[in-house]
Design a protein around this motif. Structure first.
Motif, PDB file in Angstrom:
ATOM      1  N   ALA A   1       0.824  -1.211   0.000  1.00 43.57           N
ATOM      2  CA  ALA A   1       0.000   0.000   0.000  1.00 43.57           C
ATOM      3  C   ALA A   1       0.855   1.257   0.000  1.00 43.57           C
ATOM      4  N   ALA A   2       1.942   1.247   0.769  1.00 42.06           N
ATOM      5  CA  ALA A   2       2.837   2.410   0.813  1.00 42.06           C
ATOM      6  C   ALA A   2       3.442   2.684  -0.558  1.00 42.06           C
ATOM      7  N   ARG A   3       3.822   1.623  -1.250  1.00 39.09           N
ATOM      8  CA  ARG A   3       4.423   1.805  -2.577  1.00 39.09           C
ATOM      9  C   ARG A   3       3.398   2.284  -3.604  1.00 39.09           C
ATOM     10  N   LEU A   4       2.148   1.925  -3.414  1.00 43.98           N
ATOM     11  CA  LEU A   4       1.105   2.471  -4.283  1.00 43.98           C
ATOM     12  C   LEU A   4       0.884   3.958  -3.989  1.00 43.98           C
ATOM     13  N   GLN A   5       1.048   4.363  -2.730  1.00 43.37           N
ATOM     14  CA  GLN A   5       0.876   5.770  -2.367  1.00 43.37           C
ATOM     15  C   GLN A   5       2.014   6.653  -2.894  1.00 43.37           C
ATOM     16  N   GLN A   6       3.207   6.090  -3.013  1.00 40.47           N
ATOM     17  CA  GLN A   6       4.392   6.885  -3.352  1.00 40.47           C
ATOM     18  C   GLN A   6       4.223   7.823  -4.550  1.00 40.47           C
ATOM     19  N   PRO A   7       3.845   7.328  -5.738  1.00 35.59           N
ATOM     20  CA  PRO A   7       3.794   8.227  -6.894  1.00 35.59           C
ATOM     21  C   PRO A   7       2.706   9.290  -6.772  1.00 35.59           C
ATOM     22  N   TYR A   8       1.613   8.970  -6.094  1.00 37.31           N
ATOM     23  CA  TYR A   8       0.543   9.954  -5.915  1.00 37.31           C
ATOM     24  C   TYR A   8       0.992  11.062  -4.976  1.00 37.31           C
ATOM     25  N   PHE A   9       1.721  10.689  -3.928  1.00 39.70           N
ATOM     26  CA  PHE A   9       2.237  11.699  -3.003  1.00 39.70           C
ATOM     27  C   PHE A   9       3.191  12.645  -3.722  1.00 39.70           C
ATOM     28  N   LYS A  10       4.088  12.072  -4.520  1.00 42.12           N
ATOM     29  CA  LYS A  10       5.055  12.886  -5.265  1.00 42.12           C
ATOM     30  C   LYS A  10       4.338  13.835  -6.220  1.00 42.12           C
ATOM     31  N   LYS A  11       3.349  13.328  -6.926  1.00 43.07           N
ATOM     32  CA  LYS A  11       2.611  14.140  -7.897  1.00 43.07           C
ATOM     33  C   LYS A  11       1.815  15.251  -7.216  1.00 43.07           C
ATOM     34  N   MET A  12       1.181  14.930  -6.104  1.00 40.75           N
ATOM     35  CA  MET A  12       0.306  15.895  -5.439  1.00 40.75           C
ATOM     36  C   MET A  12       1.048  16.902  -4.577  1.00 40.75           C
ATOM     37  N   PHE A  13       2.126  16.464  -3.917  1.00 36.66           N
ATOM     38  CA  PHE A  13       2.758  17.313  -2.903  1.00 36.66           C
ATOM     39  C   PHE A  13       4.229  17.608  -3.176  1.00 36.66           C
ATOM     40  N   GLY A  14       4.752  17.075  -4.263  1.00 41.36           N
ATOM     41  CA  GLY A  14       6.078  17.466  -4.724  1.00 41.36           C
ATOM     42  C   GLY A  14       7.266  16.929  -3.958  1.00 41.36           C
ATOM     43  N   GLN A  15       7.034  15.982  -3.060  1.00 40.26           N
ATOM     44  CA  GLN A  15       8.132  15.396  -2.291  1.00 40.26           C
ATOM     45  C   GLN A  15       8.095  13.882  -2.385  1.00 40.26           C
ATOM     46  N   ASP A  16       9.244  13.260  -2.140  1.00 40.33           N
ATOM     47  CA  ASP A  16       9.337  11.799  -2.180  1.00 40.33           C
ATOM     48  C   ASP A  16       8.922  11.190  -0.846  1.00 40.33           C
ATOM     49  N   LEU A  17       8.247  10.041  -0.919  1.00 38.45           N
ATOM     50  CA  LEU A  17       8.046   9.186   0.244  1.00 38.45           C
ATOM     51  C   LEU A  17       9.146   8.124   0.177  1.00 38.45           C
ATOM     52  N   VAL A  18      10.049   8.147   1.127  1.00 36.75           N
ATOM     53  CA  VAL A  18      11.179   7.216   1.131  1.00 36.75           C
ATOM     54  C   VAL A  18      10.863   6.097   2.120  1.00 36.75           C
ATOM     55  N   ILE A  19      10.601   4.915   1.600  1.00 35.40           N
ATOM     56  CA  ILE A  19      10.164   3.802   2.441  1.00 35.40           C
ATOM     57  C   ILE A  19      11.354   3.091   3.069  1.00 35.40           C
ATOM     58  N   SER A  20      11.244   2.838   4.381  1.00 34.44           N
ATOM     59  CA  SER A  20      12.253   2.052   5.097  1.00 34.44           C
ATOM     60  C   SER A  20      11.520   1.073   6.008  1.00 34.44           C
ATOM     61  N   TYR A  21      12.274   0.173   6.639  1.00 33.89           N
ATOM     62  CA  TYR A  21      11.662  -0.904   7.418  1.00 33.89           C
ATOM     63  C   TYR A  21      12.293  -1.005   8.805  1.00 33.89           C
ATOM     64  N   LYS A  22      11.433  -1.217   9.809  1.00 32.87           N
ATOM     65  CA  LYS A  22      11.883  -1.526  11.168  1.00 32.87           C
ATOM     66  C   LYS A  22      11.057  -2.723  11.627  1.00 32.87           C
ATOM     67  N   GLU A  23      11.406  -3.892  11.133  1.00 29.81           N
ATOM     68  CA  GLU A  23      10.580  -5.067  11.381  1.00 29.81           C
ATOM     69  C   GLU A  23      10.937  -5.759  12.686  1.00 29.81           C
ATOM     70  N   GLY A  24       9.981  -6.591  13.136  1.00 30.19           N
ATOM     71  CA  GLY A  24      10.201  -7.388  14.342  1.00 30.19           C
ATOM     72  C   GLY A  24       9.037  -7.305  15.301  1.00 30.19           C
ATOM     73  N   GLY A  25       8.745  -8.411  15.966  1.00 26.14           N
ATOM     74  CA  GLY A  25       7.704  -8.428  16.985  1.00 26.14           C
ATOM     75  C   GLY A  25       6.317  -8.156  16.447  1.00 26.14           C
ATOM     76  N   GLY A  26       6.047  -8.533  15.190  1.00 19.88           N
ATOM     77  CA  GLY A  26       4.730  -8.266  14.617  1.00 19.88           C
ATOM     78  C   GLY A  26       4.409  -6.791  14.545  1.00 19.88           C
ATOM     79  N   GLY A  27       5.439  -5.965  14.354  1.00 18.48           N
ATOM     80  CA  GLY A  27       5.255  -4.515  14.285  1.00 18.48           C
ATOM     81  C   GLY A  27       5.687  -3.785  15.538  1.00 18.48           C
ATOM     82  N   ALA A  28       5.794  -4.511  16.654  1.00 20.01           N
ATOM     83  CA  ALA A  28       6.055  -3.876  17.952  1.00 20.01           C
ATOM     84  C   ALA A  28       7.411  -3.185  18.021  1.00 20.01           C
ATOM     85  N   VAL A  29       8.414  -3.731  17.349  1.00 17.31           N
ATOM     86  CA  VAL A  29       9.749  -3.128  17.390  1.00 17.31           C
ATOM     87  C   VAL A  29       9.715  -1.711  16.821  1.00 17.31           C
TER      88      VAL A  29
END
Length: 321
Positions: free
Chosen positions: A50-78
């Protein structure tokens, strides 16, 4: 603010300029630099897709990049445990999930509390679904139920963590169907799906998005919706098959607690604008998602209801005492 009596084109340009400047005191546009979008799971799951689908729309609408990163672990808790310690200038956001952020801290100390989180928008959910490999002996839901009744505990389900929508669905369905199955938690939908594709488990408590992504490699036996998903007109709902079961995992955006109120509202407005875009909506539905819209202004009442409902369901399922 009332605009001067000018020609409509000039008026529109003036309005845009005022919005860009923030209207008061010549405040700078927001966001004014790339945004870090943290997913508290590994790559390949619904939050990431879903985040990757949002990326190009955010860039087009608001002129900035959404840079996706990950902090995985604990089912999201980390990741969620670190959220309030991150930069609070408004340029860092994190994906959040329900029921995870309610059940996890209610079950044990996971480094964060539900009430300390600042959700600014809930924008989609994935309906629960039972997913089996394409070559599975279980052709229908009734096939699986019949086998599980004859072989208590032998049917194994992969799922995305403990205390998640997948886990609650497994416990609830076992009760409704009068069966006993074994739940095997994984670190996200990606590895849970890999387990069912690799025949490490009998089936998966996944989502409609798994069916969309895996195509002919899997078969969905039922979906937890009021009506059939438009992408899967041949897959029955649990209700059609006699089980009063709807639900899934809700996903949204949160910001660190120190983010100013006006920026929280700005994020709510930005995500709402993306969610209303017809191109984005089509991509989400084609991916097996379902769309919802819960803005920041409605958040307090919404979250209170979710807390009440999920805590009650987890106690009924025996996940919480």
């Amino acid at each position: 603010m009332k605009l001067p009596n000018v020609a409509s084109g000039t008026r529109a340009l003036l309005a845009a300029a005022i919005l860009t400047l923030g209207g008061i005191g010549g405040a700078a546009a927001f966001p004014d630099k790339p945004v870090e979008y943290i997913i508290p799971f590994g790559p390949g799951g619904e939050s990431d897709i879903a985040a990757r689908l949002q990326q190009p729309y955010f860039k087009k609408m608001f002129g900035q990049d959404l840079v996706i990163s990950y902090k995985e672990g604990g089912g999201g808790a980390v990741g969620w445990a670190q959220l309030n310690g991150l930069n609070a200038d408004g340029h860092t956001i994190m994906g959040i999930n329900l029921p995870h952020i309610v059940i996890q801290p209610a079950e044990k100390d996971v480094g964060y509390k539900t009430d300390d989180m600042v959700p600014v928008y809930w924008f989609q959910y994935t309906p629960d679904a039972i997913v089996v490999p394409a070559g599975s002996e279980f052709k229908t839901l009734q096939d699986l139920i019949a086998y599980a009744k004859e072989n208590p505990g032998r049917v194994t389900f992969s799922g995305s963590g403990k205390g998640t929508a997948n886990h609650l669905a497994q416990v609830r369905f076992d009760k409704l169907a009068g069966i006993k199955t074994t739940y095997v938690p994984f670190g996200g939908t990606g590895p849970a799906t890999a387990a069912v594709l690799g025949n490490q488990v009998s089936a998966s408590w996944g989502y409609t998005t798994v069916g969309a992504a895996q195509g002919d490699q899997v078969r969905m036996l039922a979906v937890a919706m009021e009506e059939r998903h438009p992408l899967f007109p041949d897959v029955p709902t649990f209700k059609e098959l006699g089980f009063d079961m709807t639900g899934g995992a809700l996903r949204g955006i949160a910001v660190p607690k120190g983010v100013a109120e006006e920026k929280r509202k700005a994020w709510s407005d930005m995500i709402a604008k993306i969610n209303k875009d017809e191109g984005f909506r089509k991509q989400m539905l084609d991916g097996g998602f379902a769309l919802i819209d819960v803005p920041y202004g409605e958040m307090q009442a919404f979250m209170q209801k979710q807390k009440d409902d999920y805590i009650s369901a987890a106690k009924e399922a025996g996940i919480l005492k």
